[in-house]
Write a protein that holds these residues in place. Sequence first.
Motif, PDB file in Angstrom:
ATOM      1  N   ALA A  87      36.437  26.209  37.949  1.00  0.00           N
ATOM      2  CA  ALA A  87      37.207  26.373  36.719  1.00  0.00           C
ATOM      3  C   ALA A  87      38.667  25.998  36.940  1.00  0.00           C
ATOM      4  O   ALA A  87      39.309  25.373  36.092  1.00  0.00           O
ATOM      5  N   LEU A  88      39.209  26.376  38.099  1.00  0.00           N
ATOM      6  CA  LEU A  88      40.588  26.007  38.433  1.00  0.00           C
ATOM      7  C   LEU A  88      40.724  24.491  38.555  1.00  0.00           C
ATOM      8  O   LEU A  88      41.674  23.898  38.030  1.00  0.00           O
ATOM      9  N   ALA A  89      39.787  23.863  39.247  1.00  0.00           N
ATOM     10  CA  ALA A  89      39.836  22.405  39.402  1.00  0.00           C
ATOM     11  C   ALA A  89      39.775  21.721  38.042  1.00  0.00           C
ATOM     12  O   ALA A  89      40.474  20.729  37.799  1.00  0.00           O
ATOM     13  N   ASP A 108      45.339  33.604  32.856  1.00  0.00           N
ATOM     14  CA  ASP A 108      44.210  34.477  32.563  1.00  0.00           C
ATOM     15  C   ASP A 108      42.881  33.728  32.544  1.00  0.00           C
ATOM     16  O   ASP A 108      41.820  34.328  32.766  1.00  0.00           O
ATOM     17  N   ASP A 109      42.943  32.413  32.274  1.00  0.00           N
ATOM     18  CA  ASP A 109      41.696  31.648  32.167  1.00  0.00           C
ATOM     19  C   ASP A 109      40.874  31.707  33.446  1.00  0.00           C
ATOM     20  O   ASP A 109      39.640  31.744  33.411  1.00  0.00           O
ATOM     21  N   VAL A 110      41.553  31.677  34.588  1.00  0.00           N
ATOM     22  CA  VAL A 110      40.846  31.634  35.874  1.00  0.00           C
ATOM     23  C   VAL A 110      41.211  32.810  36.774  1.00  0.00           C
ATOM     24  O   VAL A 110      41.028  32.741  37.990  1.00  0.00           O
ATOM     25  N   ALA A 121      45.724  32.347  44.437  1.00  0.00           N
ATOM     26  CA  ALA A 121      44.400  32.801  44.866  1.00  0.00           C
ATOM     27  C   ALA A 121      43.557  33.068  43.631  1.00  0.00           C
ATOM     28  O   ALA A 121      44.055  33.583  42.627  1.00  0.00           O
ATOM     29  N   VAL A 122      42.289  32.710  43.706  1.00  0.00           N
ATOM     30  CA  VAL A 122      41.346  32.957  42.621  1.00  0.00           C
ATOM     31  C   VAL A 122      40.029  33.430  43.236  1.00  0.00           C
ATOM     32  O   VAL A 122      39.738  33.128  44.409  1.00  0.00           O
ATOM     33  N   PRO A 123      39.217  34.161  42.483  1.00  0.00           N
ATOM     34  CA  PRO A 123      37.874  34.470  42.980  1.00  0.00           C
ATOM     35  C   PRO A 123      37.137  33.177  43.301  1.00  0.00           C
ATOM     36  O   PRO A 123      37.279  32.169  42.606  1.00  0.00           O
ATOM     37  N   ALA A 124      36.367  33.203  44.370  1.00  0.00           N
ATOM     38  CA  ALA A 124      35.671  31.989  44.805  1.00  0.00           C
ATOM     39  C   ALA A 124      34.800  31.407  43.704  1.00  0.00           C
ATOM     40  O   ALA A 124      34.622  30.181  43.622  1.00  0.00           O
ATOM     41  N   GLU A 135      41.146  43.514  48.279  1.00  0.00           N
ATOM     42  CA  GLU A 135      40.008  43.599  49.192  1.00  0.00           C
ATOM     43  C   GLU A 135      39.041  42.439  48.989  1.00  0.00           C
ATOM     44  O   GLU A 135      38.347  42.015  49.918  1.00  0.00           O
ATOM     45  N   GLU A 136      38.985  41.927  47.780  1.00  0.00           N
ATOM     46  CA  GLU A 136      38.052  40.841  47.478  1.00  0.00           C
ATOM     47  C   GLU A 136      38.425  39.587  48.263  1.00  0.00           C
ATOM     48  O   GLU A 136      39.612  39.286  48.473  1.00  0.00           O
TER      49      GLU A 136
END
Length: 491
Positions: free
Chosen positions: A279-281, A244-246, A271-274, A202-203
Amino acid sequence: MEFIVSDISQLSPRPVWAFFDQICAIPHPSYHESQLAQFIIDWAKGRGLAVRQDNAGNLFIRKPATPGMENRKGVVLQAHLDMVPQKNENTDHDFTRDPIRPYVDGEWVTADGTTLGADNGMGMASCLAVLDADDIEHGPLEVLLTTNEEAGMDGAFGLEAGWLTGDILLNTDSEQEGEVYMGCAGGVDASMHFPLERQAIEEDLARFTIGIKGLKGGHSGVDIHTGRANANKLLARFLSHHLDDVDMSLLAIRGGTLRNAIPREAFADIAVPASQKDALAGAVDRFATLLQDELGRLEEQVTLVMESTDNATNPLTRAVQSRLLAALNAAPNGVVRMSDDVPGVVETSLNLGVINTEEDKITALFLIRSLIDSGRENVQSMLQSLASLANVNVEFSGAYPGWKPDPDSEIMHIFRDTYEGIYQRKPDIMVIHAGLECGLFKQPYPNMDMISFGPTIKFPHSPDEKVNIDSVGHYWQQMQAILKAIPVKTA
């Protein structure tokens, strides 16, 4: 016969280059050789040569001996019809419709953004050039052109006893002038299947494609010992380490196109939380720096990309994602063991060549190679154990035998003596860690004496593929010398 299609047809020796130029003009990737096969059939009939085709699609062309050589042992010249279809990402090319665009680059001939198909187009061109020639001395001659060698050796598997009458087979699928091969690795394909389960989220997630690009790739047999990076393995490493880091969720993963080519590119939709976009970059940047430190001397062009994606599918469940990435990260890849019997030659290896996401599963394709059956079986056992730990299925198919060296081979001695007579140096007698068709030919024709040789081809199975121009002339001279030196058949 002379074909004028591009500038390479003017190179020397012109009979070989003219045929190769025409071969480049006719699309012939694996599974799509029929147009080229029909061209050759029509050409052979027009030349007055006997030509047949078996149920596997293999072509057989027969030419009588030149006058005075009818009593020589029969020779089979052999090549395969198909080529590996690989292209650079920014190259617009349909291998089933578009011609290869060869050009001269200094001492080499290469192609514009794609594989060249010198593997095994140069060998095929030389076979046709011998058939076309009126000034080459030879005994009874047959040409065998097999189908789908690169993607499964279907033609060699389908070859039946009784179609060939020759005593000696000259395979033209080797890639270093001055070397002659008298043995090769066998192999088997492995397919590991991960059933997919997805979860509803849902997020509002930010969605990206993470890609590894710019690797050299290459042949999963002859290049496997070079240390060239495997894009599938590097991507699995990145995803496993940063999972798990991101708070990363996997949507799809894909990499490589052929199980017998070291993959040059691999991509994952995630997909990651916005809130974790930065952190992903940062993780992507750090991994790119790490790869430059580790691989920069060999893989100068390796790059990581992070781009937005419109892939709106739901992510995999955590359980499936965890098993998948753990298995891909742990999967063995590359050289497993060097040969004790043949110094400097790889005995056993495997290549994680393809990862593909389908509607209900993700499939990982491996190609296992070994000079000995026990080596191949050992790696099969390793993958079976890995699949058991990951609670997934692995299937093995298309096993083909190796070609055991024969130190008493008559044609090997003929090759050595003629080569030394021309160049005043001995050729290198080799065993190759790749799947030549000779091992399969030995099943319906166990008494046929065989060797493999060819011109110098670099980086086969990749868009960097190129063939050395001078080596083609040496190879052509050697082929003519061998045909002339074939001994009288005594029984």
